[in-house]
Motif scaffolding. Structure first.
Motif, PDB file in Angstrom:
ATOM      1  N   ALA A  53       0.834  -1.204   0.000  1.00 47.41           N
ATOM      2  CA  ALA A  53       0.000   0.000   0.000  1.00 47.41           C
ATOM      3  C   ALA A  53       0.867   1.252   0.000  1.00 47.41           C
ATOM      4  CB  ALA A  53      -0.930  -0.004   1.213  1.00 47.41           C
ATOM      5  N   GLY A  54       1.881   1.290   0.854  1.00 45.17           N
ATOM      6  CA  GLY A  54       2.785   2.434   0.888  1.00 45.17           C
ATOM      7  C   GLY A  54       3.542   2.595  -0.418  1.00 45.17           C
ATOM      8  N   TYR A  55       4.010   1.477  -0.967  1.00 43.77           N
ATOM      9  CA  TYR A  55       4.749   1.538  -2.237  1.00 43.77           C
ATOM     10  C   TYR A  55       3.835   2.023  -3.361  1.00 43.77           C
ATOM     11  CZ  TYR A  55       7.686   0.070  -6.136  1.00 43.77           C
ATOM     12  OH  TYR A  55       8.443   0.052  -7.277  1.00 43.77           O
ATOM     13  N   THR A  56       2.591   1.577  -3.342  1.00 33.35           N
ATOM     14  CA  THR A  56       1.633   1.979  -4.372  1.00 33.35           C
ATOM     15  C   THR A  56       1.400   3.483  -4.343  1.00 33.35           C
ATOM     16  OG1 THR A  56       0.513  -0.169  -4.306  1.00 33.35           O
ATOM     17  CG2 THR A  56      -0.735   1.692  -5.194  1.00 33.35           C
ATOM     18  N   LEU A  57       1.195   4.026  -3.150  1.00 28.11           N
ATOM     19  CA  LEU A  57       0.954   5.470  -3.039  1.00 28.11           C
ATOM     20  C   LEU A  57       2.152   6.273  -3.537  1.00 28.11           C
ATOM     21  CD1 LEU A  57      -0.826   5.640   0.449  1.00 28.11           C
ATOM     22  CD2 LEU A  57      -1.843   6.153  -1.777  1.00 28.11           C
ATOM     23  N   PHE A  58       3.347   5.860  -3.142  1.00 32.23           N
ATOM     24  CA  PHE A  58       4.550   6.599  -3.539  1.00 32.23           C
ATOM     25  C   PHE A  58       4.741   6.562  -5.053  1.00 32.23           C
ATOM     26  CE2 PHE A  58       9.039   6.516  -4.713  1.00 32.23           C
ATOM     27  CZ  PHE A  58       9.433   7.764  -4.256  1.00 32.23           C
ATOM     28  N   THR A  59       4.689   5.378  -5.641  1.00 31.70           N
ATOM     29  CA  THR A  59       4.939   5.284  -7.079  1.00 31.70           C
ATOM     30  C   THR A  59       3.808   5.907  -7.888  1.00 31.70           C
ATOM     31  OG1 THR A  59       4.049   3.005  -7.024  1.00 31.70           O
ATOM     32  CG2 THR A  59       6.450   3.265  -6.964  1.00 31.70           C
ATOM     33  N   TYR A  60       2.597   5.950  -7.328  1.00 28.75           N
ATOM     34  CA  TYR A  60       1.507   6.611  -8.052  1.00 28.75           C
ATOM     35  C   TYR A  60       1.747   8.113  -8.116  1.00 28.75           C
ATOM     36  CZ  TYR A  60      -3.133   7.963  -9.617  1.00 28.75           C
ATOM     37  OH  TYR A  60      -4.169   8.487 -10.352  1.00 28.75           O
ATOM     38  N   VAL A  61       2.207   8.691  -7.020  1.00 30.72           N
ATOM     39  CA  VAL A  61       2.555  10.125  -7.033  1.00 30.72           C
ATOM     40  C   VAL A  61       3.667  10.376  -8.047  1.00 30.72           C
ATOM     41  CG1 VAL A  61       3.550  11.999  -5.675  1.00 30.72           C
ATOM     42  CG2 VAL A  61       1.811  10.528  -4.661  1.00 30.72           C
ATOM     43  N   HIS A 129       6.217  -4.752 -11.787  1.00 31.99           N
ATOM     44  CA  HIS A 129       4.978  -4.226 -12.370  1.00 31.99           C
ATOM     45  C   HIS A 129       4.998  -2.704 -12.391  1.00 31.99           C
ATOM     46  CE1 HIS A 129       2.753  -8.140 -11.027  1.00 31.99           C
ATOM     47  NE2 HIS A 129       3.559  -8.337 -12.047  1.00 31.99           N
ATOM     48  N   SER A 130       5.459  -2.098 -11.316  1.00 33.86           N
ATOM     49  CA  SER A 130       5.482  -0.638 -11.242  1.00 33.86           C
ATOM     50  C   SER A 130       6.464  -0.044 -12.242  1.00 33.86           C
ATOM     51  CB  SER A 130       5.836  -0.183  -9.821  1.00 33.86           C
ATOM     52  OG  SER A 130       7.184  -0.483  -9.506  1.00 33.86           O
ATOM     53  N   LEU A 154      -1.037  -3.475  -9.324  1.00 30.15           N
ATOM     54  CA  LEU A 154       0.112  -3.942  -8.551  1.00 30.15           C
ATOM     55  C   LEU A 154      -0.236  -5.122  -7.654  1.00 30.15           C
ATOM     56  CD1 LEU A 154       2.088  -0.769  -7.354  1.00 30.15           C
ATOM     57  CD2 LEU A 154       2.276  -2.044  -9.483  1.00 30.15           C
ATOM     58  N   ALA A 155      -1.447  -5.142  -7.111  1.00 31.03           N
ATOM     59  CA  ALA A 155      -1.786  -6.127  -6.073  1.00 31.03           C
ATOM     60  C   ALA A 155      -2.645  -7.283  -6.581  1.00 31.03           C
ATOM     61  CB  ALA A 155      -2.520  -5.429  -4.929  1.00 31.03           C
ATOM     62  N   PHE A 156      -2.949  -7.347  -7.866  1.00 31.81           N
ATOM     63  CA  PHE A 156      -3.826  -8.372  -8.440  1.00 31.81           C
ATOM     64  C   PHE A 156      -3.430  -9.743  -7.912  1.00 31.81           C
ATOM     65  CE2 PHE A 156      -5.073 -10.975 -12.301  1.00 31.81           C
ATOM     66  CZ  PHE A 156      -6.436 -10.899 -12.051  1.00 31.81           C
ATOM     67  N   PHE A 157      -4.290 -10.364  -7.097  1.00 30.51           N
ATOM     68  CA  PHE A 157      -3.859 -11.495  -6.274  1.00 30.51           C
ATOM     69  C   PHE A 157      -3.409 -12.743  -7.026  1.00 30.51           C
ATOM     70  CE2 PHE A 157      -8.432 -12.588  -6.486  1.00 30.51           C
ATOM     71  CZ  PHE A 157      -8.388 -13.956  -6.666  1.00 30.51           C
ATOM     72  N   PRO A 158      -3.916 -13.052  -8.237  1.00 30.80           N
ATOM     73  CA  PRO A 158      -3.391 -14.251  -8.890  1.00 30.80           C
ATOM     74  C   PRO A 158      -1.904 -14.188  -9.205  1.00 30.80           C
ATOM     75  CG  PRO A 158      -5.517 -13.669  -9.828  1.00 30.80           C
ATOM     76  CD  PRO A 158      -5.094 -12.528  -8.944  1.00 30.80           C
ATOM     77  N   ILE A 165       5.037 -12.069 -14.240  1.00 34.02           N
ATOM     78  CA  ILE A 165       5.219 -10.621 -14.227  1.00 34.02           C
ATOM     79  C   ILE A 165       4.314 -10.016 -15.292  1.00 34.02           C
ATOM     80  CG2 ILE A 165       6.868  -8.755 -14.609  1.00 34.02           C
ATOM     81  CD1 ILE A 165       9.066 -10.738 -13.675  1.00 34.02           C
ATOM     82  N   ASN A 166       3.437  -9.122 -14.876  1.00 29.29           N
ATOM     83  CA  ASN A 166       2.515  -8.477 -15.804  1.00 29.29           C
ATOM     84  C   ASN A 166       3.112  -7.200 -16.378  1.00 29.29           C
ATOM     85  OD1 ASN A 166       0.139 -10.223 -15.497  1.00 29.29           O
ATOM     86  ND2 ASN A 166       0.113  -9.467 -13.391  1.00 29.29           N
ATOM     87  N   ARG A 167       2.739  -6.901 -17.592  1.00 28.11           N
ATOM     88  CA  ARG A 167       3.077  -5.622 -18.223  1.00 28.11           C
ATOM     89  C   ARG A 167       1.861  -4.703 -18.126  1.00 28.11           C
ATOM     90  NH1 ARG A 167       7.509  -5.805 -21.716  1.00 28.11           N
ATOM     91  NH2 ARG A 167       8.788  -7.616 -21.162  1.00 28.11           N
ATOM     92  N   ALA A 168       2.124  -3.424 -17.930  1.00 29.46           N
ATOM     93  CA  ALA A 168       1.030  -2.465 -17.808  1.00 29.46           C
ATOM     94  C   ALA A 168       0.155  -2.455 -19.057  1.00 29.46           C
ATOM     95  CB  ALA A 168       1.599  -1.074 -17.547  1.00 29.46           C
ATOM     96  N   GLN A 169       0.790  -2.523 -20.231  1.00 31.10           N
ATOM     97  CA  GLN A 169       0.027  -2.472 -21.484  1.00 31.10           C
ATOM     98  C   GLN A 169      -0.833  -3.715 -21.685  1.00 31.10           C
ATOM     99  OE1 GLN A 169       2.122  -0.703 -25.042  1.00 31.10           O
ATOM    100  NE2 GLN A 169       3.915  -0.933 -23.718  1.00 31.10           N
TER     101      GLN A 169
END
Length: 466
Positions: A53-61, A129-130, A154-158, A165-169
């Motif tokens: 959660a913390g990593y998500t907030l930081f990288t989203y900013v 992913h990020s 980022l957190a998609f549980f499967p 490793i997922n790609r954003a696109q």
């Protein structure tokens, strides 16, 4: 909560019913997926959920700054922050002990501070992913998304625990579909889940308990042929465990209307190391190619520089797997093998041995890969040396496993591998012929049988440690 546990199966059945009951509202489905993803992470550890959660907030900013200012400095800052975050959690103790050893060797009486750091679950995968999202955003390959969407990406549980490793696109368009999702490949999903259970719960666990773990625990106590059997057993155990996990989560994702990237393509059928890395952990090898090897220069600056870039990429791949010299050496062995292959191509023509003697080329490739697995599996350098010593000089010790017969069985299995690789498609076609109402009942019965016949206990996923 293990994906192989009864608790997960029951929770998923309930979640599945709720999830598809709101099919006309994809955003509501996304909200449920986000809650479920964080709930599963929290079931392992609240610390893991808080860390992502913390990593998500930081990288989203950071992503907003990269997009709005189109500045490379924010991308560099975000990449450095991601690397530092990964290094602190995964590699702090490794580098601290290494530097401490150097200082002690130089006679310097300096004691570096130590920290007990718990590695957050899935940190390597959501970091990758990020990076994919931030780099593609900077290159204008995609548009920025909302914070909840990015958090689910980022957190998609499967795939957050151990990949792929997922790609954003690739994943983001599935998170934000133009129309309601459909359950289109249920038969294939069921087959993949059953294969995943069979591979991880039964076959992989059997190989580990019967041969691989005992031999690697005390290699000097076994005959050289038994040691070789243990090595082959581990090579197959690792593949079955990791590909089984991939099958399992790919099936789960399909039941949710998502398609994960292909991660394996019969890797032990490879005819050389280049071919092996196009078949093994494909989502990692292509990620390293696109985000490390190519940015380093790829093959743009001549033959010698290309080989240096390849070696650096493989060393980074080794270090990614774990904070130990054994993993770095494992990466170096593969890097050296690929470089040697490229040099041979310069003198004898590309894939000369593969084209003339494909069976021999494939056999040599498997042996080389298995040799490298010694350093991947052994926890210490000393353990690797013991294994090599036992492999080369323990022929006088009595056999404990009747190894010659089992080694012959492994060779036969390798030759039958092309047929076994077609098994998922064949089983999918067979299951599709049964009424859709019967399919889940049949799957539950087969799964129950597989688990009943499996060794006791719930096996872990090896790549969840990476």
């Amino acid at each position: 909560m293990s994906f192989l546990s009864v608790e997960f199966a029951l929770c998923f059945v309930l979640f599945f019913a709720l999830y598809w009951s709101v099919r006309p509202f994809p955003r509501l489905q996304n909200g449920l997926l986000l809650i479920a993803s964080y709930g599963i992470l929290a079931s392992f550890s609240w610390y893991a959920a808080a860390a992502i959660a913390g990593y998500t907030l930081f990288t989203y900013v950071m992503s907003l700054l990269i997009w709005r200012q189109a500045s490379k400095r924010w991308l560099i800052f975000a990449m450095l922050a991601a690397v530092i975050n990964l290094a602190v959690f995964k590699y702090f103790d490794f580098f601290r002990s290494s530097v401490q050893s150097v200082l002690t060797g130089l006679g310097l009486d300096v004691l570096l501070p130590g920290m007990e750091i718990l590695i957050p679950l899935g940190i390597s995968f959501y970091t990758f992913h990020s990076v994919s999202y931030l780099v593609d955003l900077y290159k204008n390959k995609l548009q920025p998304v909302s914070l909840p969407t990015y958090a689910l990406y980022l957190a998609f549980f499967p795939s957050v625990v151990a990949g792929p490793i997922n790609r954003a696109q690739h994943l983001l368009p599935q998170i934000l579909p133009d129309q309601p999702r459909n359950l289109e490949q249920s038969a294939r999903a069921y087959v993949l889940i059953l294969l995943g259970i069979a591979k991880v719960y039964w076959l992989s666990a059997f190989l580990a308990d019967t041969w691989a773990n005992p031999v690697f625990a005390n290699p000097l106590e076994y005959n050289s042929l038994d040691v070789l059997l243990g090595l082959y057993a581990y090579a197959l155990q690792l593949f079955l465990n990791f590909s089984g996990y991939t099958d399992l989560v790919t099936g789960v994702a399909l039941l949710l209307g998502f398609k994960l990237p292909v991660n394996f393509n019969a890797p032990y059928l490879a005819n050389n190391l280049r071919d092996f890395w196009q078949r093994w952990h494909i989502s990692l090898s292509t990620w390293i190619r696109d985000y490390i090897y190519i940015p380093l220069g790829g093959n743009r600056d001549g033959f010698t520089r290309t080989q240096i870039n390849l070696m650096l990429a493989m060393l980074i791949s080794g270090l990614w797997h774990g904070a130990s010299y054994n993993f770095i050496l494992w990466g170096a062995i593969h890097g050296f093998g690929v470089v040697l292959l490229n040099v041979a191509d310069q003198y004898f023509g590309r894939n000369a041995l593969t084209n003339k003697l494909p069976l021999l080329a494939g056999f040599i490739t498997v042996q080389y890969v298995c040799f490298a697995w010694i350093f991947f599996r052994s926890p210490t350098w000393e353990g690797s040396l013991e294994f090599l010593t036992a492999l080369g000089s323990n022929l006088q010790i009595p056999l404990q496993f009747n190894a010659p017969w089992y080694l012959a069985g492994f060779f036969i299995l390798w030759r039958l591998y092309p047929l076994l690789a077609k098994l998922p498609n064949g089983l999918t076609c067979l299951l599709q012929r049964t009424p859709w109402v019967v399919q889940p009942i049949l799957v539950v019965l087969i799964a129950w049988g597989l688990i009943t016949l499996a060794p006791a206990g719930i096996p872990g996923f090896i790549y969840a440690n990476f």
